[in-house]
Motif scaffolding. Structure first.
Motif, PDB file in Angstrom:
ATOM      1  N   THR A  49       0.815  -1.209   0.000  1.00 36.20           N
ATOM      2  CA  THR A  49       0.000   0.000   0.000  1.00 36.20           C
ATOM      3  C   THR A  49       0.852   1.263   0.000  1.00 36.20           C
ATOM      4  O   THR A  49       0.334   2.353  -0.157  1.00 36.20           O
ATOM      5  N   THR A  50       2.143   1.122   0.203  1.00 32.79           N
ATOM      6  CA  THR A  50       3.026   2.290   0.261  1.00 32.79           C
ATOM      7  C   THR A  50       3.769   2.432  -1.053  1.00 32.79           C
ATOM      8  O   THR A  50       4.325   1.457  -1.553  1.00 32.79           O
ATOM      9  N   GLY A  51       3.768   3.651  -1.583  1.00 32.20           N
ATOM     10  CA  GLY A  51       4.393   3.885  -2.873  1.00 32.20           C
ATOM     11  C   GLY A  51       5.836   3.411  -2.926  1.00 32.20           C
ATOM     12  O   GLY A  51       6.246   2.708  -3.844  1.00 32.20           O
ATOM     13  N   LYS A  52       6.616   3.791  -1.906  1.00 31.60           N
ATOM     14  CA  LYS A  52       8.030   3.453  -1.960  1.00 31.60           C
ATOM     15  C   LYS A  52       8.259   1.951  -1.873  1.00 31.60           C
ATOM     16  O   LYS A  52       9.226   1.427  -2.419  1.00 31.60           O
ATOM     17  N   ARG A  53       7.362   1.249  -1.170  1.00 34.50           N
ATOM     18  CA  ARG A  53       7.545  -0.203  -1.095  1.00 34.50           C
ATOM     19  C   ARG A  53       7.219  -0.863  -2.432  1.00 34.50           C
ATOM     20  O   ARG A  53       7.851  -1.856  -2.811  1.00 34.50           O
ATOM     21  N   VAL A  54       6.214  -0.321  -3.132  1.00 35.56           N
ATOM     22  CA  VAL A  54       5.939  -0.834  -4.478  1.00 35.56           C
ATOM     23  C   VAL A  54       7.182  -0.663  -5.346  1.00 35.56           C
ATOM     24  O   VAL A  54       7.621  -1.580  -6.039  1.00 35.56           O
ATOM     25  N   LEU A  55       7.777   0.537  -5.249  1.00 36.11           N
ATOM     26  CA  LEU A  55       8.987   0.787  -6.034  1.00 36.11           C
ATOM     27  C   LEU A  55      10.095  -0.178  -5.644  1.00 36.11           C
ATOM     28  O   LEU A  55      10.820  -0.687  -6.497  1.00 36.11           O
ATOM     29  N   ALA A  56      10.216  -0.421  -4.340  1.00 35.36           N
ATOM     30  CA  ALA A  56      11.297  -1.305  -3.878  1.00 35.36           C
ATOM     31  C   ALA A  56      11.104  -2.708  -4.443  1.00 35.36           C
ATOM     32  O   ALA A  56      12.046  -3.309  -4.975  1.00 35.36           O
ATOM     33  N   TYR A  57       9.879  -3.218  -4.339  1.00 39.07           N
ATOM     34  CA  TYR A  57       9.655  -4.563  -4.862  1.00 39.07           C
ATOM     35  C   TYR A  57       9.854  -4.601  -6.366  1.00 39.07           C
ATOM     36  O   TYR A  57      10.372  -5.578  -6.912  1.00 39.07           O
ATOM     37  N   SER A  58       9.438  -3.520  -7.023  1.00 38.98           N
ATOM     38  CA  SER A  58       9.639  -3.489  -8.469  1.00 38.98           C
ATOM     39  C   SER A  58      11.127  -3.505  -8.816  1.00 38.98           C
ATOM     40  O   SER A  58      11.554  -4.156  -9.770  1.00 38.98           O
ATOM     41  N   THR A  59      11.931  -2.791  -7.999  1.00 37.14           N
ATOM     42  CA  THR A  59      13.382  -2.824  -8.228  1.00 37.14           C
ATOM     43  C   THR A  59      13.912  -4.238  -8.068  1.00 37.14           C
ATOM     44  O   THR A  59      14.663  -4.738  -8.919  1.00 37.14           O
ATOM     45  N   ILE A  60      13.510  -4.884  -6.965  1.00 35.66           N
ATOM     46  CA  ILE A  60      13.991  -6.243  -6.720  1.00 35.66           C
ATOM     47  C   ILE A  60      13.618  -7.133  -7.899  1.00 35.66           C
ATOM     48  O   ILE A  60      14.425  -7.927  -8.394  1.00 35.66           O
ATOM     49  N   ALA A  61      12.372  -6.958  -8.383  1.00 34.44           N
ATOM     50  CA  ALA A  61      11.903  -7.769  -9.497  1.00 34.44           C
ATOM     51  C   ALA A  61      12.754  -7.528 -10.735  1.00 34.44           C
ATOM     52  O   ALA A  61      13.195  -8.485 -11.394  1.00 34.44           O
ATOM     53  N   ASN A  62      13.021  -6.277 -11.044  1.00 35.62           N
ATOM     54  CA  ASN A  62      13.786  -5.986 -12.255  1.00 35.62           C
ATOM     55  C   ASN A  62      15.236  -6.431 -12.137  1.00 35.62           C
ATOM     56  O   ASN A  62      15.837  -6.867 -13.123  1.00 35.62           O
ATOM     57  N   LEU A  63      15.789  -6.329 -10.921  1.00 35.16           N
ATOM     58  CA  LEU A  63      17.144  -6.845 -10.736  1.00 35.16           C
ATOM     59  C   LEU A  63      17.154  -8.340 -10.971  1.00 35.16           C
ATOM     60  O   LEU A  63      18.089  -8.894 -11.568  1.00 35.16           O
ATOM     61  N   GLY A  64      16.076  -9.000 -10.514  1.00 32.20           N
ATOM     62  CA  GLY A  64      15.954 -10.437 -10.769  1.00 32.20           C
ATOM     63  C   GLY A  64      15.962 -10.713 -12.254  1.00 32.20           C
ATOM     64  O   GLY A  64      16.628 -11.641 -12.728  1.00 32.20           O
ATOM     65  N   LEU A  65      15.243  -9.877 -12.989  1.00 28.29           N
ATOM     66  CA  LEU A  65      15.197 -10.059 -14.441  1.00 28.29           C
ATOM     67  C   LEU A  65      16.588  -9.891 -15.054  1.00 28.29           C
ATOM     68  O   LEU A  65      17.008 -10.679 -15.916  1.00 28.29           O
ATOM     69  N   ILE A  66      17.325  -8.866 -14.578  1.00 26.25           N
ATOM     70  CA  ILE A  66      18.666  -8.638 -15.121  1.00 26.25           C
ATOM     71  C   ILE A  66      19.558  -9.839 -14.839  1.00 26.25           C
ATOM     72  O   ILE A  66      20.286 -10.342 -15.710  1.00 26.25           O
ATOM     73  N   ILE A  67      19.483 -10.324 -13.591  1.00 27.24           N
ATOM     74  CA  ILE A  67      20.327 -11.459 -13.217  1.00 27.24           C
ATOM     75  C   ILE A  67      19.925 -12.704 -14.005  1.00 27.24           C
ATOM     76  O   ILE A  67      20.773 -13.473 -14.472  1.00 27.24           O
ATOM     77  N   ALA A  68      18.608 -12.867 -14.209  1.00 27.50           N
ATOM     78  CA  ALA A  68      18.152 -14.006 -14.997  1.00 27.50           C
ATOM     79  C   ALA A  68      18.709 -13.928 -16.410  1.00 27.50           C
ATOM     80  O   ALA A  68      19.133 -14.939 -16.977  1.00 27.50           O
ATOM     81  N   CYS A  69      18.732 -12.722 -16.974  1.00 23.97           N
ATOM     82  CA  CYS A  69      19.288 -12.561 -18.323  1.00 23.97           C
ATOM     83  C   CYS A  69      20.761 -12.941 -18.339  1.00 23.97           C
ATOM     84  O   CYS A  69      21.230 -13.612 -19.269  1.00 23.97           O
ATOM     85  N   ALA A  70      21.494 -12.503 -17.296  1.00 24.25           N
ATOM     86  CA  ALA A  70      22.905 -12.869 -17.234  1.00 24.25           C
ATOM     87  C   ALA A  70      23.043 -14.385 -17.167  1.00 24.25           C
ATOM     88  O   ALA A  70      23.942 -14.966 -17.770  1.00 24.25           O
ATOM     89  N   GLY A  71      22.128 -15.029 -16.435  1.00 28.32           N
ATOM     90  CA  GLY A  71      22.192 -16.478 -16.319  1.00 28.32           C
ATOM     91  C   GLY A  71      21.878 -17.176 -17.629  1.00 28.32           C
ATOM     92  O   GLY A  71      22.480 -18.193 -17.969  1.00 28.32           O
ATOM     93  N   ILE A  72      20.934 -16.629 -18.391  1.00 26.65           N
ATOM     94  CA  ILE A  72      20.568 -17.236 -19.683  1.00 26.65           C
ATOM     95  C   ILE A  72      21.745 -17.154 -20.643  1.00 26.65           C
ATOM     96  O   ILE A  72      22.012 -18.075 -21.400  1.00 26.65           O
ATOM     97  N   ASN A  73      22.435 -15.949 -20.603  1.00 24.25           N
ATOM     98  CA  ASN A  73      23.772 -15.920 -21.156  1.00 24.25           C
ATOM     99  C   ASN A  73      23.891 -16.102 -22.661  1.00 24.25           C
ATOM    100  O   ASN A  73      24.919 -16.528 -23.156  1.00 24.25           O
ATOM    101  N   THR A  74      22.830 -15.856 -23.404  1.00 25.55           N
ATOM    102  CA  THR A  74      23.006 -15.761 -24.853  1.00 25.55           C
ATOM    103  C   THR A  74      23.321 -14.298 -25.159  1.00 25.55           C
ATOM    104  O   THR A  74      23.081 -13.432 -24.314  1.00 25.55           O
ATOM    105  N   PRO A  75      23.853 -14.008 -26.339  1.00 29.97           N
ATOM    106  CA  PRO A  75      24.149 -12.600 -26.650  1.00 29.97           C
ATOM    107  C   PRO A  75      22.932 -11.705 -26.490  1.00 29.97           C
ATOM    108  O   PRO A  75      23.024 -10.607 -25.928  1.00 29.97           O
ATOM    109  N   LEU A  76      21.788 -12.189 -26.954  1.00 31.99           N
ATOM    110  CA  LEU A  76      20.580 -11.382 -26.845  1.00 31.99           C
ATOM    111  C   LEU A  76      20.241 -11.119 -25.380  1.00 31.99           C
ATOM    112  O   LEU A  76      19.862 -10.008 -25.003  1.00 31.99           O
TER     113      LEU A  76
END
Lengths: 286, 656
Positions: free
Chosen positions: B345-372
């Motif tokens: 319900t708090t704006g900053k917490r939504v942002l925080a979780y969204s950051t965590i989520a996007n960092l997860g996405l970045i790390i997942a991309c690094a793990g997938i490890n194709t050029p794309l």
């Protein structure tokens, strides 16, 4: 032919087809309910009458989002007819849906507000299935391009039939048919009023109608992709799916929003995931 | 410019500026120092871009000694912090760092001097651009923000200098971190960022702030411990100090299987710093800090150090099961954090979780490890830094307008503060909708994700959840009662300059994604993975030459016709917004079943027993299904299980 002209013709012709489909919808629904029903061109009469009414709105932002809804829906259609990337098409469709929900949120009205909240739940239900459909097509074709689908001789339906079934569930949600007419309904329901569309009138309501016509054709077009060679089989399948939706609409009662999310995730997602897993394993074996 | 000077400006200038700020405790002078430092850093980072890849080792032999001494001072400070706060976790993990480190250096006599000490390659250049430009903008924003912040708190003694000292120094540490080739030096900068983070979170000195700062400290110290273990492992098993060169590790100089365990430990360190599940706690706790801290931690520093390390190490686990596991940890974080964000319900917490989520996405991309996938991860780092930096600055501005962080309190902000709302709306849209960069990168990620289908399915579910929480929040902002009359708020320059620069940045980088890609991301991808084929594989997703609106002349392979989507966006939203304003007489009150009080514009209605009541509307939060209490046990269990499997897989390979 020049892609520009293809796109232009599609943008002009598609609402006419969509309007006729809406007319057929009303006619069949009326017959199923033991009524005579309006003429098939009635949606066009309604549309022009609405266009002629004076502009009235309940919020300054509301109508901006309605234009967004329309324009992004047209962009989706252009992606389809130019046979571009289907994944991006799904994302664009997502923007259209978000625009519509934001239009509902943008005035302080209880009916449009709960409609908008439920519209978001609908998106939560159908968005993953649509994305997984794109992924399934990728698993089959090795490409997200719609043009690649047309290059195949074997129809997608042969290997992607579980995803196709999931897509039929999604079609019910997208067309706002029972049991999923949750955010708004085509039939009169006093507890919904008109849900997310309650606050629209006159030309703005006409724009929503127009967008819905685009949407019907777009969705049926995506269904037709499952039998793209020859395309007329796909179109027949799409029309059959449309008629099926009308029957389901008339025999089903509206369910709750929570049930919808659970149902579409339990049935739709599981079908999609199994389908993709199967394709992936087969690819690994061969 | 001389390379000595460029390195000094990038790494040491923020420290010097910080000390000056600490000495001159005057609002204008302090602001001037921050602005000059910011400009110097930005110009310097652009020089690095022009210079291209370069290696550097500082002259003089005392640098290594200085870093060793400072390292121990920092760790001793952690011990002191653990003792004085009576926080045993902080103490334990400080000891698990200092004891092995001391044993390694004095017991085994390790002495790590490497040439080159710094390697500035394209990936590092991308990072330093992000750090210097976005980080500097946030520092400028902080000048005024902290002034208002203290005004609101009615502090007797200003602590702004102390705050800006740590904030500015953070940028230097980050620059050092991304340049460092010597792992021992990398570790030192890593600890400096942890220290800055601790000081900044604790800044307000409330009980909550101190507790959360301590949590951030022990979680990052746990990561630091893994870092030290990785260094010692490399040192012992791979023949001394030479094994501690980052370039050596990622170019496979040690052999992949042999280096897999230290690489896994380093990835673990990256996970803790990038707040991946189950370490999300410290980043959420960091929300108590003043908003510029959150903006800095989330956009350009701290968490980006974590993802940087994983992306940097990607070649070292290419094609191994470690890569698959990294992808799954990231993808699961993406889903878990997106689901949890719906219930916030708090704006900053939504942002925080969204950051965590996007960092997860970045790390997942690094793990997938194709050029794309690597290209997607680097683009995500850039786009996420811009959008999230903007979003946090907006959250801070909103907080200083309504003095609340609750999303429900932001209802009708479009009437109260139209400019801020407009900027916030752009920020929110840029996070999850086409044609903005975040979505395009996400789309690339999804195209790449088929290599790890389980990750792809997690991506899909997560991106549906993303739509819900962003649209819900945006809906609250835009919900208004018409005809109340609106007044454009005036924002101080220190607020509005960073905000508008970031808005422009979103559009420029979004529309110009093709040149952005060609100018630096492409080379950076090449640094990570040999990627001649990126365009041929990934970029043909939009047929070159055909676009949604206008047929383009067939461009060279690799042009990315994304601008037509911006045309669509402009036609759909901006044009009607700017030119089709309704006349006041065309606005009507909403429908309320005839229960409205009077027929004028009001949000009152007649309720039971003819009482008048205000209409109250709210979003759906699903606390009992998606709330932290309901979801956390499951999410954390799965995340811990994934980490255990990750190390199990690696040990399986190593012991073979």
């Amino acid at each position: 032919m020049n892609p520009f002209w293809i796109a232009l013709i599609a943008v002009i012709v598609v609402p006419i087809i969509g309007g006729l489909l809406a007319g057929i919808d009303r006619k069949i629904t009326a017959r199923l309910q033991g009524r005579w029903g309006p003429p098939i061109v009635q949606p066009f009469f309604d549309f022009f009458k609405l266009l002629g009414k004076s502009r009235i709105a309940t919020s300054r932002m509301q109508f901006v989002w309605i234009y967004g809804y329309l324009v992004f829906m047209i962009a989706c259609l252009v992606f389809l007819v130019l046979k571009l990337d289907i994944l991006l098409l799904v994302f664009l469709l997502g923007f259209a849906g978000v625009s519509f929900a934001l239009g509902g949120f943008s005035c302080k009205s209880p009916y449009s507000h709960f409609g908008a909240n439920r519209e978001l739940l609908q998106m939560l239900s159908y968005e993953p299935v649509l994305l997984l459909m794109a992924l399934g097509i990728y698993a089959q074709n090795g490409s997200f391009m719609i043009s690649e689908i047309f290059n195949r001789s074997e129809p997608l339906l042969a290997s992607l039939w579980p995803i196709f079934i999931a897509l039929l569930v999604i079609l019910t949600i997208k067309l706002r048919k029972s049991p999923f007419d949750i955010s708004t309904s085509h039939h009169a329901h006093q507890e919904l009023v008109k849900g997310i569309m309650t606050e629209y009138s006159g030309p703005y309501y006409a724009l929503i109608q127009l967008t819905e016509w685009y949407e019907i054709v777009l969705l049926l077009g995506i269904i037709a992709l499952f039998w793209a060679n020859p395309l007329w089989v796909g179109i027949l399948i799409a029309l059959a799916a449309f008629i099926l939706e009308l029957f389901i609409d008339n025999i089903a009662a509206r369910m709750t929003a929570g049930w919808m999310v659970r149902f579409s995730w339990a049935i739709g997602l599981v079908l999609c995931v199994l389908n993709i897993a199967y394709l992936y394993l087969m690819k690994g074996v061969s | 410019m001389d390379l000595n000077w460029m390195m000094a400006v990038a790494i040491l200038l923020p420290l010097v500026a910080g000390i000056l700020i600490f000495i001159f405790r005057h609002y204008q002078i302090r602001g001037l120092i921050v602005v000059i430092t910011a400009l110097a850093l930005i110009i310097n980072s652009i020089y690095f871009l022009k210079l291209g890849p370069v290696e550097y080792t500082p002259e003089g032999s005392n640098w290594g000694l200085a870093i060793t001494v400072l390292d121990y001072l920092i760790l001793l400070f952690y011990i002191y912090a653990g003792l004085s706060l009576r926080n045993w976790l902080v103490l334990i993990f400080a000891l698990t760092q200092i004891v092995p480190l001391a044993y390694w250096e004095f017991g085994m006599g390790a002495h790590v001097e490497l040439e080159p000490a710094f390697v500035v390659d394209h990936l590092a250049i991308v990072m330093t651009l992000v750090i210097s430009i976005i980080g500097s903008l946030i520092c400028i924003y902080a000048i005024r923000y902290m002034h208002d912040h203290e005004h609101h708190l009615h502090l007797e003694k200003s602590r702004q200098s102390r705050f800006l000292f740590w904030l500015v120094m953070f940028l230097g540490a980050m620059n050092g971190l991304v340049f460092a080739n010597n792992l021992y030096w990398l570790y030192f900068f890593w600890e400096v960022t942890t220290l800055c983070c601790f000081q900044l979170i604790a800044h307000d000195l409330t009980k909550e702030a101190i507790n959360n700062a301590a949590r951030a400290l022990w979680m990052n110290s746990l990561g630091g411990t893994a870092f030290i273990l990785a260094m010692i492992y490399l040192y012992v098993n791979h023949g001394g100090a030479d094994a501690l060169s980052m370039q050596n590790i990622i170019s496979g100089g040690l052999g992949q299987a042999a280096a897999l365990l230290p690489v896994a430990l380093l990835c673990f360190t990256g996970f803790t710093k990038a707040a991946q599940l189950p370490f999300q706690g410290w980043l959420l706790g960091a929300m108590v800090a003043p908003t510029p801290v959150s903006a800095l931690l989330h956009s350009s520093t701290m968490v980006k150090a974590g993802v940087y390390l994983v992306v940097r190490l990607a070649p070292a686990f290419a094609g191994s099961y470690l890569g698959v596991m990294v992808a799954l940890v990231g993808a699961f974080t993406f889903l878990g954090a997106s689901g949890l964000a719906i219930s916030q319900t708090t704006g900053k917490r939504v942002l925080a979780y969204s950051t965590i989520a996007n960092l997860g996405l970045i790390i997942a991309c690094a793990g997938i490890n194709t050029p794309l996938a690597i290209a997607a991860s680097i683009l995500l780092i850039i786009f996420h830094a811009i959008s999230k930096g903007l979003m946090f600055l907006c959250a801070g501005t909103i907080e200083h307008i309504i003095w609340s962080r609750e999303i429900e309190d932001m209802e009708g902000l479009a009437e109260k503060a139209p400019v801020t709302t407009f900027i916030t709306a752009i920020g929110i849209l840029s996070m999850f909708l086409p044609p903005f960069g975040m979505l395009l990168a996400k789309w690339m990620a999804l195209e790449a994700a088929y290599a790890v289908p389980l990750a792809a399915i997690l991506f899909v579910l997560a991106s549906a959840a993303t739509i819900v929480f962003w649209a819900k929040w945006l809906g609250r902002l835009l919900q208004v009662l018409p005809r109340l009359g609106r007044k454009f708020e005036s924002l101080s320059l220190s607020y509005s300059v960073p905000l508008w620069v970031l808005v422009i940045g979103i559009f420029v980088v979004g529309i110009g994604v093709a040149p952005v890609y060609e100018k630096f991301v492409h080379f950076a991808v090449n640094n990570v993975i040999a990627a001649e084929q990126v365009f041929a594989e990934g970029w043909n997703v939009l047929v070159p030459g055909v676009s949604a609106v206008t047929p383009l002349p067939a461009p060279a392979v690799g042009a990315y016709p994304v601008w037509p989507l911006f045309v669509v966006f402009g036609v759909a939203l901006l044009l009607p917004f700017l030119f089709l304003a309704l006349k006041p007489q065309e606005l009507r009150p909403v429908y309320m079943c005839g229960e409205q009080v009077g027929d004028t514009d009001t949000d009152e209605w007649v309720t039971a027993a003819d009482q008048k009541a205000k209409v109250q509307l709210g979003g759906y939060y699903f606390q009992n299904v998606l709330g932290e209490a309901a979801l956390n046990p499951w999410v954390n269990t799965v995340a811990i299980a994934l980490l255990l499997i990750l190390f199990g897989v690696v040990l399986g390979v190593v012991l073979q």
